[in-house]
Design an enzyme around this catalytic site. Structure first.
Site, PDB file in Angstrom:
ATOM      1  N   HIS A  17       0.837  -1.209   0.000  1.00 45.51           N
ATOM      2  CA  HIS A  17       0.000   0.000   0.000  1.00 45.51           C
ATOM      3  C   HIS A  17       0.866   1.252   0.000  1.00 45.51           C
ATOM      4  O   HIS A  17       2.102   1.166  -0.044  1.00 45.51           O
ATOM      5  CB  HIS A  17      -0.997  -0.031   1.162  1.00 45.51           C
ATOM      6  CG  HIS A  17      -0.367  -0.142   2.518  1.00 45.51           C
ATOM      7  ND1 HIS A  17       0.337   0.877   3.097  1.00 45.51           N
ATOM      8  CD2 HIS A  17      -0.332  -1.176   3.400  1.00 45.51           C
ATOM      9  CE1 HIS A  17       0.762   0.504   4.285  1.00 45.51           C
ATOM     10  NE2 HIS A  17       0.387  -0.757   4.495  1.00 45.51           N
ATOM     11  N   HIS A  20       4.021   1.647   2.155  1.00 42.24           N
ATOM     12  CA  HIS A  20       5.259   1.025   1.654  1.00 42.24           C
ATOM     13  C   HIS A  20       5.863   1.884   0.544  1.00 42.24           C
ATOM     14  O   HIS A  20       7.073   2.101   0.494  1.00 42.24           O
ATOM     15  CB  HIS A  20       4.985  -0.387   1.116  1.00 42.24           C
ATOM     16  CG  HIS A  20       4.332  -1.291   2.118  1.00 42.24           C
ATOM     17  ND1 HIS A  20       3.077  -1.816   1.940  1.00 42.24           N
ATOM     18  CD2 HIS A  20       4.754  -1.730   3.322  1.00 42.24           C
ATOM     19  CE1 HIS A  20       2.753  -2.548   2.983  1.00 42.24           C
ATOM     20  NE2 HIS A  20       3.751  -2.521   3.845  1.00 42.24           N
ATOM     21  N   CYS A 125       3.910 -10.983  20.182  1.00 42.26           N
ATOM     22  CA  CYS A 125       2.998 -10.585  19.092  1.00 42.26           C
ATOM     23  C   CYS A 125       3.492 -11.184  17.789  1.00 42.26           C
ATOM     24  O   CYS A 125       4.557 -10.801  17.292  1.00 42.26           O
ATOM     25  CB  CYS A 125       2.908  -9.064  18.950  1.00 42.26           C
ATOM     26  SG  CYS A 125       1.915  -8.611  17.485  1.00 42.26           S
ATOM     27  N   CYS A 128       4.114  -8.564  14.933  1.00 41.46           N
ATOM     28  CA  CYS A 128       5.368  -7.801  15.057  1.00 41.46           C
ATOM     29  C   CYS A 128       6.571  -8.738  15.026  1.00 41.46           C
ATOM     30  O   CYS A 128       7.691  -8.297  14.832  1.00 41.46           O
ATOM     31  CB  CYS A 128       5.448  -7.055  16.387  1.00 41.46           C
ATOM     32  SG  CYS A 128       4.267  -5.741  16.617  1.00 41.46           S
ATOM     33  N   CYS A 143      -1.399  -5.992  21.868  1.00 41.95           N
ATOM     34  CA  CYS A 143      -0.246  -5.380  21.213  1.00 41.95           C
ATOM     35  C   CYS A 143      -0.532  -3.891  20.986  1.00 41.95           C
ATOM     36  O   CYS A 143      -1.602  -3.540  20.481  1.00 41.95           O
ATOM     37  CB  CYS A 143       0.007  -6.063  19.866  1.00 41.95           C
ATOM     38  SG  CYS A 143       1.151  -5.139  18.815  1.00 41.95           S
ATOM     39  N   LYS A 294      -3.138   4.984  11.096  1.00 43.55           N
ATOM     40  CA  LYS A 294      -2.039   4.514  10.270  1.00 43.55           C
ATOM     41  C   LYS A 294      -2.616   3.609   9.188  1.00 43.55           C
ATOM     42  O   LYS A 294      -3.451   2.761   9.477  1.00 43.55           O
ATOM     43  CB  LYS A 294      -1.068   3.707  11.140  1.00 43.55           C
ATOM     44  CG  LYS A 294       0.117   3.186  10.338  1.00 43.55           C
ATOM     45  CD  LYS A 294       0.875   2.102  11.084  1.00 43.55           C
ATOM     46  CE  LYS A 294       1.950   1.540  10.166  1.00 43.55           C
ATOM     47  NZ  LYS A 294       2.409   0.223  10.533  1.00 43.55           N
ATOM     48  N   LYS A 297      -2.071  -2.965   6.549  1.00 47.60           N
ATOM     49  CA  LYS A 297      -2.814  -4.119   6.065  1.00 47.60           C
ATOM     50  C   LYS A 297      -3.719  -4.653   7.162  1.00 47.60           C
ATOM     51  O   LYS A 297      -4.868  -4.965   6.946  1.00 47.60           O
ATOM     52  CB  LYS A 297      -1.827  -5.209   5.625  1.00 47.60           C
ATOM     53  CG  LYS A 297      -1.168  -4.880   4.316  1.00 47.60           C
ATOM     54  CD  LYS A 297      -0.099  -5.875   3.942  1.00 47.60           C
ATOM     55  CE  LYS A 297       1.206  -5.604   4.659  1.00 47.60           C
ATOM     56  NZ  LYS A 297       2.391  -6.047   3.941  1.00 47.60           N
TER      57      LYS A 297
HETATM   58  O1  ME8 Z   1       8.154  -4.228   9.392  1.00 45.42           O
HETATM   59  N1  ME8 Z   1       3.139   5.155   6.788  1.00 45.42           N
HETATM   60  O2  ME8 Z   1       7.652  -4.920   7.246  1.00 45.42           O
HETATM   61  P1  ME8 Z   1       6.274  -4.183   6.948  1.00 45.42           P
HETATM   62  C1  ME8 Z   1       4.444   5.214   6.528  1.00 45.42           C
HETATM   63  N2  ME8 Z   1       9.505  -6.725   7.343  1.00 45.42           N
HETATM   64  N3  ME8 Z   1       5.207   4.126   6.308  1.00 45.42           N
HETATM   65  C2  ME8 Z   1       4.624   2.928   6.338  1.00 45.42           C
HETATM   66  C3  ME8 Z   1       3.234   2.790   6.613  1.00 45.42           C
HETATM   67  C4  ME8 Z   1       2.487   3.980   6.843  1.00 45.42           C
HETATM   68  N4  ME8 Z   1       1.182   3.973   7.064  1.00 45.42           N
HETATM   69  N5  ME8 Z   1       2.944   1.482   6.570  1.00 45.42           N
HETATM   70  C5  ME8 Z   1       4.086   0.816   6.289  1.00 45.42           C
HETATM   71  C6  ME8 Z   1       8.377  -4.906   8.406  1.00 45.42           C
HETATM   72  N6  ME8 Z   1       5.109   1.683   6.149  1.00 45.42           N
HETATM   73  C7  ME8 Z   1       9.626  -5.746   8.338  1.00 45.42           C
HETATM   74  C8  ME8 Z   1      10.812  -4.826   8.079  1.00 45.42           C
HETATM   75  S1  ME8 Z   1      13.418  -4.394   7.624  1.00 45.42           S
HETATM   76  C9  ME8 Z   1      14.833  -5.212   7.874  1.00 45.42           C
HETATM   77  C10 ME8 Z   1      12.138  -5.518   7.999  1.00 45.42           C
HETATM   78  C11 ME8 Z   1       6.488   1.344   5.783  1.00 45.42           C
HETATM   79  O3  ME8 Z   1       5.754  -4.792   5.694  1.00 45.42           O
HETATM   80  C12 ME8 Z   1       7.485   1.854   6.806  1.00 45.42           C
HETATM   81  O4  ME8 Z   1       8.749   1.967   6.203  1.00 45.42           O
HETATM   82  O5  ME8 Z   1       5.412  -4.167   8.145  1.00 45.42           O
HETATM   83  C13 ME8 Z   1       7.528   0.727   7.814  1.00 45.42           C
HETATM   84  O6  ME8 Z   1       8.686   0.790   8.626  1.00 45.42           O
HETATM   85  C14 ME8 Z   1       7.490  -0.463   6.900  1.00 45.42           C
HETATM   86  O7  ME8 Z   1       6.635  -0.072   5.806  1.00 45.42           O
HETATM   87  C15 ME8 Z   1       6.978  -1.732   7.568  1.00 45.42           C
HETATM   88  O8  ME8 Z   1       6.739  -2.700   6.582  1.00 45.42           O
END
Ligand code: ME8
Length: 498
Positions: A17, A20, A125, A128, A143, A294, A297
């Protein structure tokens, strides 16, 4: 100089989304800007495919975790392309090259004496993939991020001696005040370190989906260490037969505040344990919020970037995200907000300005930029801009840098209104003044558009071609003499019916 920038690698447990896309666009703006400065750039993004977040979703859908990864990894790759990300590699943690190197590095940490076997009990969790302390829980035992009820889990597993890195981490933060920015996030990470660090799980005994622990193949490596290591492993196999580690490491990481602890605390400690330099810096951004929440997903309030791009174009989306929300803070976005900025700023302030300048040079000077000197009152306002913007972007201050650039856009509009070239054109005695005015406008547009190029690569490329600018390197106002041919161009940001 080399510049290595990364995004988080995203979980393949659902459709990508705008949240990302946001991190990916941020890293892309930095990568493109640094290339314009002649840096040797490597830009990495990719997907995180192991661990509970993926396994649980796969179970829910009745597919294997690998099938889920194979479904969603291409979607993330496509999203990167759609938002015009110029990443040099796309890593998947299921790549053999990654898994092999994770095992090598984890083995090194073990050999260096930073791993032991133990028992852990706490609130876990699975979304997380993290244990929560009592003080973090909300509404009883939920969580704080996902609001789901947590269960207490007891695990026999391998531990990483994080506790022994408290002093080295404090030293790192003291020696490098800009290691984590913005400062509020640095303080948060530092407070976490100072309150005393507990050792953390390095493996998961109950999970099969992951990278096997090299000395105990019944267990898999805890997904966070597997995932963090992507930033290093990718450099080892992104280019066939070449190891890019020396050339690019350490990295500048871009991520949001949800994963601060892993990046600012666990990650540098783990690298030290492996004998690898910590990252160069990291910038922690906030959340894009939809209707106050926020986008995520698991919360199900996702704004589809495909729709936004189809309607406004990727450049407009890239611009809007960093203009509307101050990079580093949480901020509200909305379709109405998009429309307002698109219309007022992209279509009017910038797009119209460009078309006006092109058509005035066309009409009054037969499409050739006059060879003249700019008037001092305009030149003075461009003084220093090519230094200030790079300085801000060195610290990933994407919104402030864009604000600096937009001041120039507004200055050019104001200059058109002040000088009224259409009146000057009626008076032959003003021909020389008109030359100076038109030269200044064309030169200002050129310099400003080069600065904007990293933010809006597609539309600025069209404009730069129309104004006869062959390169993309940043340029000082007045450094081009005029004499270049200019072509007309359809509106850069056409008006869109609501
Ligand atoms: O945490 N606003 O993956 P993830 C801004 N796989 N940025 C956002 C956002 C939002 N509403 N939603 C997601 C993980 N992001 C792990 C990371 S790294 C070694 C492993 C972005 O799919 C933001 O960069 O949950 C956040 O930190 C990341 O997506 C989390 O993606």
């Amino acid at each position: 100089m080399s510049y290595y920038v990364t995004t988080p690698i995203y979980y393949v447990n659902g459709e990508p989304h705008l949240g990302h896309a946001y991190s990916t666009i941020a890293a892309d703006i930095l990568a493109r800007h640094m290339r314009q400065r002649g840096e040797d750039v490597f830009f990495l993004t990719g997907t995180d495919e192991h661990g509970e977040p993926v396994t649980q979703e796969a179970e829910r859908e009745g597919v294997t975790p690998r099938e889920l990864g194979d479904r969603y990894a291409p979607r993330f790759r496509q999203l990167a392309a759609k938002v015009e990300a110029s990443n040099d590699f796309f890593i998947r943690t299921t790549d053999d090259g990654h898994m092999k190197r994770v095992q090598e590095i984890v083995q090194r940490v073990y050999d260096n004496g930073h791993v032991y076997e133990g028992v852990y009990e706490g609130w876990y969790c699975p979304r997380c993939a993290d244990f929560k302390t009592e003080s973090e829980l909300v509404d009883g035992n939920r969580c704080p991020i996902h609001k789901i009820e947590l269960t207490r889990e007891k695990q026999d597993n391998w531990f990483f001696r994080l506790s022994t890195f408290q002093q080295p981490l404090e030293r790192l933060f003291a020696e490098r005040p800009d290691f984590v920015t913005p400062e509020s996030r640095r303080n948060e990470a530092l407070a976490f370190i100072r309150q005393g660090l507990q050792d953390v799980s390095l493996s998961r005994p109950t999970l099969k989906w992951g990278v096997p622990v090299p000395w105990d193949t019944e267990q898999v490596i805890y997904v966070w260490f597997d995932a963090l290591l992507n930033y290093v492993t990718a450099l080892g196999y992104a280019r066939d037969g070449e190891d890019l580690t020396e050339r690019y490491w350490p990295a500048f990481h871009i991520l949001a505040k949800d994963i601060l602890k892993f990046h600012a605390v666990y990650w540098p400690a783990f690298l030290m344990a492996a004998g690898i330099d910590p990252p160069k810096r990291m910038f922690i951004h906030g959340y894009l919020l939809m209707e106050g929440h926020k986008m995520s997903k698991s919360l199900g309030n996702v704004l589809d970037p495909d729709e936004v791009i189809a309607k406004y174009g990727a450049d407009a989306l890239r611009y809007y995200c960093f203009r509307e929300v101050s990079f580093g803070q949480d901020g509200q976005i909305s379709p109405a907000g998009f429309e307002a900025r698109y219309e007022a700023e992209l279509a009017n302030e910038y797009g119209n300005l460009a078309n006006r300048i092109l058509s005035m040079v066309g009409r009054y000077r037969d499409g050739t930029v006059p060879e003249a000197e700019a008037e001092i009152e305009l030149a003075a306002d461009f003084e220093g801009a090519p230094e200030r913007v790079p300085q801000l972007l060195d610290g990933a201050e994407l919104t402030q840098a864009l604000e600096e650039i937009w001041r120039l856009v507004r200055r050019l509009n104001q200059y058109v209104e002040e000088t009224r070239p259409w009146d000057l054109a009626k008076d032959p005695a003003e021909a020389e003044r008109l030359d100076r005015v038109l030269y200044g406008l064309a030169e200002g547009l050129r310099v400003t558009t080069l600065l904007l190029h990293a933010y809006m690569p597609e539309s600025t490329s069209r404009l730069l071609e129309a104004i006869g600018e062959p390169g993309r390197e940043l340029s000082r106002f007045g450094s081009r003499d005029g004499g270049q041919r200019i072509e007309s161009l359809p509106p850069l940001f056409p008006k869109i019916d609501a």
